[in-house]
Design a protein around this motif. Structure first.
Motif, PDB file in Angstrom:
ATOM      1  N   ASP A  42      16.810  16.416  24.000  1.00 11.57           N
ATOM      2  CA  ASP A  42      17.012  15.640  22.778  1.00 11.57           C
ATOM      3  C   ASP A  42      17.574  14.258  23.125  1.00 11.57           C
ATOM      4  N   PRO A  43      16.694  13.348  23.590  1.00  9.98           N
ATOM      5  CA  PRO A  43      17.154  12.019  24.028  1.00  9.98           C
ATOM      6  C   PRO A  43      17.861  11.226  22.917  1.00  9.98           C
ATOM      7  N   GLY A  44      17.520  11.473  21.674  1.00 10.89           N
ATOM      8  CA  GLY A  44      18.116  10.750  20.553  1.00 10.89           C
ATOM      9  C   GLY A  44      19.607  10.967  20.406  1.00 10.89           C
ATOM     10  N   GLN A  45      20.118  12.064  20.937  1.00  9.02           N
ATOM     11  CA  GLN A  45      21.557  12.342  20.873  1.00  9.02           C
ATOM     12  C   GLN A  45      22.349  11.536  21.896  1.00  9.02           C
ATOM     13  N   ARG A  46      21.640  10.992  22.891  1.00 10.14           N
ATOM     14  CA  ARG A  46      22.254  10.142  23.926  1.00 10.14           C
ATOM     15  C   ARG A  46      23.451  10.826  24.603  1.00 10.14           C
ATOM     16  N   ILE A  47      23.314  12.116  24.836  1.00 15.83           N
ATOM     17  CA  ILE A  47      24.372  12.923  25.455  1.00 15.83           C
ATOM     18  C   ILE A  47      24.775  12.341  26.812  1.00 15.83           C
ATOM     19  N   LEU A  48      23.793  11.959  27.582  1.00 17.83           N
ATOM     20  CA  LEU A  48      24.035  11.432  28.925  1.00 17.83           C
ATOM     21  C   LEU A  48      24.821  10.109  28.862  1.00 17.83           C
ATOM     22  N   GLN A  49      24.389   9.207  27.991  1.00 19.13           N
ATOM     23  CA  GLN A  49      25.074   7.925  27.867  1.00 19.13           C
ATOM     24  C   GLN A  49      26.501   8.095  27.343  1.00 19.13           C
ATOM     25  N   LYS A  50      26.682   8.995  26.388  1.00 21.41           N
ATOM     26  CA  LYS A  50      28.028   9.218  25.837  1.00 21.41           C
ATOM     27  C   LYS A  50      28.980   9.728  26.915  1.00 21.41           C
ATOM     28  N   ARG A  51      28.524  10.673  27.694  1.00 22.98           N
ATOM     29  CA  ARG A  51      29.386  11.226  28.741  1.00 22.98           C
ATOM     30  C   ARG A  51      29.645  10.196  29.831  1.00 22.98           C
ATOM     31  N   LEU A  52      28.622   9.431  30.194  1.00 20.67           N
ATOM     32  CA  LEU A  52      28.774   8.372  31.188  1.00 20.67           C
ATOM     33  C   LEU A  52      29.805   7.351  30.696  1.00 20.67           C
ATOM     34  N   ALA A  53      29.664   6.901  29.457  1.00 24.70           N
ATOM     35  CA  ALA A  53      30.596   5.918  28.891  1.00 24.70           C
ATOM     36  C   ALA A  53      32.020   6.467  28.883  1.00 24.70           C
ATOM     37  N   GLU A  54      32.167   7.728  28.514  1.00 21.36           N
ATOM     38  CA  GLU A  54      33.499   8.340  28.480  1.00 21.36           C
ATOM     39  C   GLU A  54      34.116   8.424  29.874  1.00 21.36           C
ATOM     40  N   GLU A  55      33.349   8.928  30.829  1.00 24.36           N
ATOM     41  CA  GLU A  55      33.873   9.119  32.182  1.00 24.36           C
ATOM     42  C   GLU A  55      34.271   7.798  32.843  1.00 24.36           C
ATOM     43  N   VAL A  56      33.405   6.793  32.731  1.00 26.33           N
ATOM     44  CA  VAL A  56      33.675   5.518  33.399  1.00 26.33           C
ATOM     45  C   VAL A  56      34.809   4.763  32.693  1.00 26.33           C
ATOM     46  N   THR A  57      34.824   4.800  31.362  1.00 27.02           N
ATOM     47  CA  THR A  57      35.903   4.123  30.625  1.00 27.02           C
ATOM     48  C   THR A  57      37.243   4.795  30.912  1.00 27.02           C
ATOM     49  N   LEU A  58      37.246   6.104  30.972  1.00 24.25           N
ATOM     50  CA  LEU A  58      38.469   6.839  31.300  1.00 24.25           C
ATOM     51  C   LEU A  58      38.969   6.450  32.689  1.00 24.25           C
ATOM     52  N   LEU A  59      38.065   6.384  33.635  1.00 25.54           N
ATOM     53  CA  LEU A  59      38.422   6.038  35.007  1.00 25.54           C
ATOM     54  C   LEU A  59      39.002   4.624  35.116  1.00 25.54           C
ATOM     55  N   VAL A  60      38.381   3.678  34.446  1.00 28.10           N
ATOM     56  CA  VAL A  60      38.783   2.273  34.572  1.00 28.10           C
ATOM     57  C   VAL A  60      39.947   1.903  33.648  1.00 28.10           C
TER      58      VAL A  60
END
Length: 183
Positions: A42-60
């Protein structure tokens, strides 16, 4: 700002998200493979982008800034309340509403008893084409000031309504925003 950083990662292309999640996060292979599979289903849910954004923002930026960025991103999609809007610092508010039509009005309009919303949003800031249009939309529940439905077009808008002491967010329908700056 952390919001802009978070939005950058949230908006990467699908192929880039698959590559970046492997490079820029410390997630294990099994988790990454599961996220990629969920994304393909389900690409429309953008699960991958959401998790990527969360992980990288949390790290930085850390947990507090990540939580603030997530809350700020919810504002444009109708999930926010006046309370969440008032929590935003000025820079994040401006980042969230970059590209939104902006109008400058005299701060004196809002002093004392203030100005009727209908006058503010038609005569002083061209958020609505006419008073008739605004009245009709207000009656149908389609006008909000600072994320609160406007019950009456004649409601007085005052200094107390300003966000960060100088902004008013007007909303027409679900996704059309205007930022009014009182100077």
């Amino acid at each position: 700002s952390p919001y802009t950083f978070y939005q950058f990662w949230l908006n990467v292309a699908d192929a880039d998200a698959e590559r970046y999640i492997k490079i820029f996060t410390s997630l294990d292979k099994e988790t990454i493979d599961t996220l990629i599979e969920q994304h393909h289903q389900d690409p429309g849910q953008r699960i991958l982008q959401k998790r990527l954004a969360e992980e990288v923002t949390l790290l930085v930026h850390g947990r507090e800034d990540l939580d603030a960025a997530i809350e700020a991103s919810g504002i444009l999609f109708g999930k926010a309340t006046k309370d969440s809007l008032t929590k935003l610092d000025e820079q994040t508010l401006l980042d969230v509403f970059r590209g939104v039509p902006q109008f400058e009005v005299s701060r004196s309009l809002l002093e004392g008893e203030g100005t009727k919303a209908i006058d503010l949003l038609t005569e002083h800031a061209a958020c609505f084409a006419s008073k008739g249009e605004m009245r009709k939309l207000t009656q149908g529940g389609g006008v909000s000031i600072n994320k609160e439905k406007l019950a009456d077009a004649n409601t007085l808008i005052t200094i107390a309504d300003l966000l960060d002491g100088k902004y008013i967010l007007a909303q027409q329908g679900k996704k059309k925003y205007f930022l009014i700056i009182a100077k």
